[in-house]
Design a protein around this motif. Structure first.
Motif, PDB file in Angstrom:
ATOM      1  N   ILE A 227      -2.767  -4.745  -4.095  1.00 57.71           N
ATOM      2  CA  ILE A 227      -1.956  -3.574  -4.240  1.00 57.71           C
ATOM      3  C   ILE A 227      -2.940  -2.480  -4.072  1.00 57.71           C
ATOM      4  O   ILE A 227      -3.803  -2.564  -4.874  1.00 57.71           O
ATOM      5  CB  ILE A 227      -1.210  -3.601  -5.725  1.00 57.71           C
ATOM      6  CG1 ILE A 227      -0.121  -4.876  -5.720  1.00 57.71           C
ATOM      7  CG2 ILE A 227      -0.737  -2.212  -5.945  1.00 57.71           C
ATOM      8  CD1 ILE A 227       0.648  -5.130  -6.928  1.00 57.71           C
TER       9      ILE A 227
ATOM     10  N   ASN B  82      -2.455   1.248  -4.515  1.00 62.24           N
ATOM     11  CA  ASN B  82      -1.628   2.400  -4.827  1.00 62.24           C
ATOM     12  C   ASN B  82      -2.109   3.929  -4.965  1.00 62.24           C
ATOM     13  O   ASN B  82      -3.170   3.988  -5.624  1.00 62.24           O
ATOM     14  CB  ASN B  82      -0.878   2.081  -6.201  1.00 62.24           C
ATOM     15  CG  ASN B  82       0.192   3.077  -6.459  1.00 62.24           C
ATOM     16  OD1 ASN B  82       0.805   3.850  -5.430  1.00 62.24           O
ATOM     17  ND2 ASN B  82       0.727   3.180  -7.683  1.00 62.24           N
TER      18      ASN B  82
ATOM     19  N   ARG C  86       0.794  -1.256   0.109  1.00 62.58           N
ATOM     20  CA  ARG C  86       0.086   0.070   0.009  1.00 62.58           C
ATOM     21  C   ARG C  86       0.916   1.425   0.081  1.00 62.58           C
ATOM     22  O   ARG C  86       1.846   1.345   0.595  1.00 62.58           O
ATOM     23  CB  ARG C  86      -0.960  -0.065   1.432  1.00 62.58           C
ATOM     24  CG  ARG C  86      -1.703   1.272   1.312  1.00 62.58           C
ATOM     25  CD  ARG C  86      -2.542   1.418   2.742  1.00 62.58           C
ATOM     26  NE  ARG C  86      -3.465   0.255   2.768  1.00 62.58           N
ATOM     27  CZ  ARG C  86      -4.423  -0.247   3.806  1.00 62.58           C
ATOM     28  NH1 ARG C  86      -3.659   0.370   5.100  1.00 62.58           N
ATOM     29  NH2 ARG C  86      -4.966  -0.957   3.896  1.00 62.58           N
ATOM     30  N   THR C  87       0.485   2.066  -0.812  1.00 62.62           N
ATOM     31  CA  THR C  87       1.245   3.524  -0.977  1.00 62.62           C
ATOM     32  C   THR C  87       0.262   4.727  -0.714  1.00 62.62           C
ATOM     33  O   THR C  87      -0.639   4.622  -1.050  1.00 62.62           O
ATOM     34  CB  THR C  87       2.010   3.728  -2.254  1.00 62.62           C
ATOM     35  OG1 THR C  87       0.948   3.864  -3.211  1.00 62.62           O
ATOM     36  CG2 THR C  87       2.927   2.544  -2.523  1.00 62.62           C
TER      37      THR C  87
ATOM     38  N   ALA D  59       4.587   6.295  -7.366  1.00 65.88           N
ATOM     39  CA  ALA D  59       5.201   5.002  -6.903  1.00 65.88           C
ATOM     40  C   ALA D  59       5.436   4.062  -8.090  1.00 65.88           C
ATOM     41  O   ALA D  59       4.575   4.068  -9.165  1.00 65.88           O
ATOM     42  CB  ALA D  59       4.021   4.365  -5.937  1.00 65.88           C
TER      43      ALA D  59
ATOM     44  N   ILE E 143       5.477  -0.010  -8.701  1.00 65.05           N
ATOM     45  CA  ILE E 143       5.357  -1.241  -8.071  1.00 65.05           C
ATOM     46  C   ILE E 143       5.456  -2.488  -9.103  1.00 65.05           C
ATOM     47  O   ILE E 143       4.807  -2.380  -9.899  1.00 65.05           O
ATOM     48  CB  ILE E 143       3.676  -1.267  -7.337  1.00 65.05           C
ATOM     49  CG1 ILE E 143       3.744  -0.324  -6.408  1.00 65.05           C
ATOM     50  CG2 ILE E 143       3.514  -2.610  -6.747  1.00 65.05           C
ATOM     51  CD1 ILE E 143       2.535  -0.054  -5.793  1.00 65.05           C
TER      52      ILE E 143
ATOM     53  N   SER F 222      -0.048   6.592  -4.716  1.00 56.16           N
ATOM     54  CA  SER F 222       0.904   7.591  -4.839  1.00 56.16           C
ATOM     55  C   SER F 222       1.071   7.526  -6.326  1.00 56.16           C
ATOM     56  O   SER F 222       1.271   6.508  -6.957  1.00 56.16           O
ATOM     57  CB  SER F 222       2.120   7.232  -4.224  1.00 56.16           C
ATOM     58  OG  SER F 222       3.268   7.659  -4.863  1.00 56.16           O
TER      59      SER F 222
END
Lengths: 497, 248
Positions: A424, A426, A393-394, A431, A433, A428
């Protein structure tokens, strides 16, 4: 070749399955406020901790066990478990090694964990035959030995104290370093984090406490060796490791239990805190009794492990080799709060016979330019089920975050299962990944090739599995890497017939 | 005394008879070639000698030196000195070639009560064998047969044969899929291997291999039995006339 040479993965030998005949003070099964209070009183805990436990117990009663894991077992009767068992000879934890009950010392000797202050080998593999074997280069490792509900000995305390490192049972740290314990206990895994963490917070018995002061590189490996002995007893240890600014510590844990027909619960909590520029390396070789080949008995290993990279440029690395337990439910995670902090998770999970494992990690990216690496190797044999479950996780603030995940499964035989659940999330925009996954099988052709060259089938399976796990073993301290390789071999015994 | 002696061998695969009364005798120092059309049982013979599971001996006998080969497990046959170069060598990812070769050699030495070869001598020998077979030494670090071309896999089989120095090497269509240069390299390896105390059994569909490795005897296998044995001229006849005349 349907029921082929690769089949019949049964008949493992569990060499740590003996029972120590020692008189224990054990609470009758059952859980209510008075049990929680009993534990606090036994340990002479300060009021804040007694209240903390009661609060956790109240929260726990409002929670239900998680059901999302890919495991199947009858509901646990939490009133059929005893929440306190301690050797009578040693009700309150260690004083000095001279005072430890010789029967307990012998137990750890049999497990290959000498509690005198000398070199030590992990011993979760094949303790009975370790004497006289050529040992790999030994070096000093400090050990905290936890037997059922209490820590019975901690070695090298003086030597560590010279470096300013605190390494002692948590129940002792509550008295000797109350400020540190109070500040960090529950700071990474809140009491109501999940059902088992709340239970642990209410009834945790003992475990290790580590504090490494600023700028100190811990002079030796630290290690805790957990042993469940008593019948119908749960083990609820709690470990707290704090690495202050710019410090470094490497910590190992090993676990075994006697062979018993009934299931036993192990619900531990491990919290790691790394401040600015600090690094914590946490390695586990988990060899709890896995149950027999038909799935009778074995440990339920329901564990919450989490690290907080609190400071900038801090680093937390989990390495685990999981071969034991009837059921494993475990996700060592890292919260990457500090900017440029690093989280790593290297895992080998092997299941055989009727074992079930649902294990993986969570990497929570909060800070800028945080990086995480996940390498998971799942090996399924017999009728076992092996699941990788991982979350990356971002947060929107985690600009420049990076994750790399590699998730490989190896199947041995035709009756086992391998499952992968990567999540996942996300948020951001910057980011990156990456996720790679593979599933492969130890094939009859591979085995036959090895046999044709003179390598017997059992050795061949072990060689193939070790090759599969190489990337993870490389992350273990050297002694543990040797142990881990041997452990896989033992755990796969009877893999081919 | 003959090295290998097969008498009226009947073999079934999944209940289907494949070999139907095969006789074959190979003496030390000899090279034999077995030729035959597809489906005649050539590869079955190779697999049954090595003890691959799924190949059931219904009747007959196989003696290897003074041992009853059928009583031995596959790895014990290897210890006894039987080597099979696979038609389709399989890959073992994660296990390096070097590690695999060392494990194989160590197991064979141990089984025969011989001392293990020390690591330095072993490395030296493997490197020199690799060079003689035009294999890049980098391949030693890679997984067993992992990412190898067809030709590299076959040369790797020959390397293993030379390293393990068996008493009988069975080459199962080692020539298939090789270009002419690779064929020459492989043939050179086999010719180097030939010695008075060992033997080679080549299984092939094509005569061209026999231009490079000259056999002492050629056998024609058809419908599970050896229907004709002779010298090299037999192979040339097959090349000229095909397998059609065999049924007659």
């Amino acid at each position: 070749m349907s029921e082929s040479t690769v089949e019949a993965l049964v008949g493992r030998e569990y060499t740590a399955g003996f029972v120590t005949d020692i008189e224990s003070e054990t609470l009758p099964p059952g859980l209510d406020e008075s049990v929680v209070r009993f534990i606090s009183e036994r340990k002479g805990e300060p009021a804040w901790l007694a209240e903390w436990r009661q609060n956790a117990f109240a929260r726990w009663r409002g929670l239900t066990p998680p059901t999302w894991a890919h495991v199947d077992f009858p509901p646990v009767d939490f009133n059929a478990i005893s929440y306190w068992s301690a050797p009578k000879s040693q009700p309150t934890g260690p004083r000095s090694l001279d005072e430890v009950d010789p029967e307990l010392l012998r137990t750890y000797e049999r497990l290959g964990i000498p509690l005198h202050e000398q070199a030590f080998l992990a011993g979760v593999v094949n303790p009975e035959t370790q004497d006289g074997e050529a040992a790999p280069a030994r070096r000093q490792v400090a050990v905290d030995a936890v037997f059922d509900s209490v820590s019975i000995a901690t070695t090298f305390k003086e030597k560590l104290a010279e470096a300013g490192v605190i390494f002692c049972p948590l129940s002792e740290a509550v008295h000797s370093h109350p400020d540190l314990v109070r500040r960090y206990l529950g700071s990474v895994v809140p009491v109501s984090d999940n059902f088992y963490a709340a239970l642990n917070s209410a009834v945790f018995s003992d475990g290790s406490f580590v504090y490494v002061p600023p700028g100190v590189r811990c002079p030796m490996e630290l290690s805790t060796y957990f042993r469940i002995n008593a019948r119908n007893t749960g083990q609820f240890e709690r470990t707290l490791i704090v690495a202050d600014r710019g410090s470094y510590v490497s910590y190992l844990e090993g676990c075994t239990a006697p062979m018993r027909d009934e299931n036993q619960l192990h619900a531990a909590v491990v919290e790691l805190v790394a401040l600015e520029d600090a690094e914590i390396k946490y390695s586990t070789v988990q060899n709890w009794y896995p149950g027999d080949k038909d799935g009778k008995g074995g440990i339920y290993n329901f564990v919450t492990k989490r690290g907080l990279c609190q400071g900038d440029r801090s680093k937390i690395s989990w390495t685990q080799v999981e071969t034991g337990s009837a059921i494993t439910w475990k996700y060592p995670s890292v919260v990457l709060r500090g900017h440029h902090s690093v989280g790593e998770f290297y895992s080998v999970a092997l299941t055989n016979n009727r074992q079930q494992a649902d294990t993986g990690t969570k990497m929570i990216h909060l800070g800028r330019n945080t990086r995480s690496t996940i390498v998971s190797k799942g090996i399924s044999a017999g009728h076992s089920q092996n699941t990788y479950r991982g979350l990356v996780r971002t947060s929107p603030a985690a600009t420049g975050a990076r994750n790399y995940t590699q998730c490989d499964s190896l199947l041995i035989g035709n009756h086992c299962g391998a499952h992968t659940f990567p999540y996942i999330e996300n948020r951001s925009a910057t980011a990156v990944i990456e996720h790679e996954a593979s599933t492969s099988k130890v094939s009859d052709e591979q085995l036959f090739l090895c046999q044709q060259r003179g390598i017997d089938a059992e050795k061949a399976v072990s060689m193939i599995v070790n090759g599969f796990c190489r990337e993870v073993f490389r992350e273990l301290p050297m002694e543990f890497a040797v142990e881990a390789g041997k452990l896989l071999e033992v755990s796969l015994e009877g893999a081919v017939g | 005394m003959s090295l290998l002696e097969i008498r009226s061998l009947h073999v079934e695969v999944e209940g289907k008879p494949i070999l139907k009364g095969l006789d074959l005798t190979i003496g030390a120092g000899e090279v034999h070639a077995i030729m035959g059309p597809n489906g005649s049982g050539k590869s079955t013979l190779a697999n049954v000698l090595a003890g691959r599971p799924g190949y059931e001996i219904v009747s007959g006998s196989i003696r290897f030196g003074d041992q009853d080969l059928t009583a031995l497990e596959p790895h014990q046959r290897a210890h006894a000195g039987l080597f099979l170069a696979f038609q389709y060598p399989t890959e073992i990812p994660g296990v390096s070639n070097m590690e695999f070769l060392k494990a194989a050699l160590d197991h064979q030495h141990a089984a025969r009560g011989q001392p293990a070869m020390n690591a330095a001598a072993f490395m030296k020998q493997v490197r020199s064998l690799a060079a003689s077979l035009d294999l890049n030494p980098e391949f030693l670090k890679r997984g067993v047969n992992e990412g190898f071309s067809g030709g590299e896999k076959k040369r790797n089989e020959i390397l293993q044969m030379l390293l393990l120095a068996p008493r009988l090497a069975v080459l199962d269509e080692t020539d298939s899929g090789l270009d002419i240069d690779a064929l020459q390299t492989v043939a050179d390896g086999v010719n180097r291997f030939r010695a008075p105390d060992n033997a080679v059994l080549m299984i092939t569909h094509y005569q061209r291999l026999l231009n490079h490795i000259v056999p002492d005897q050629v056998h024609v296998l058809a419908a599970g039995r050896i229907v004709r044995s002779g010298g090299r001229e037999l192979a040339e006849m097959l090349e000229a006339q095909g397998y059609g005349w065999i049924d007659a």
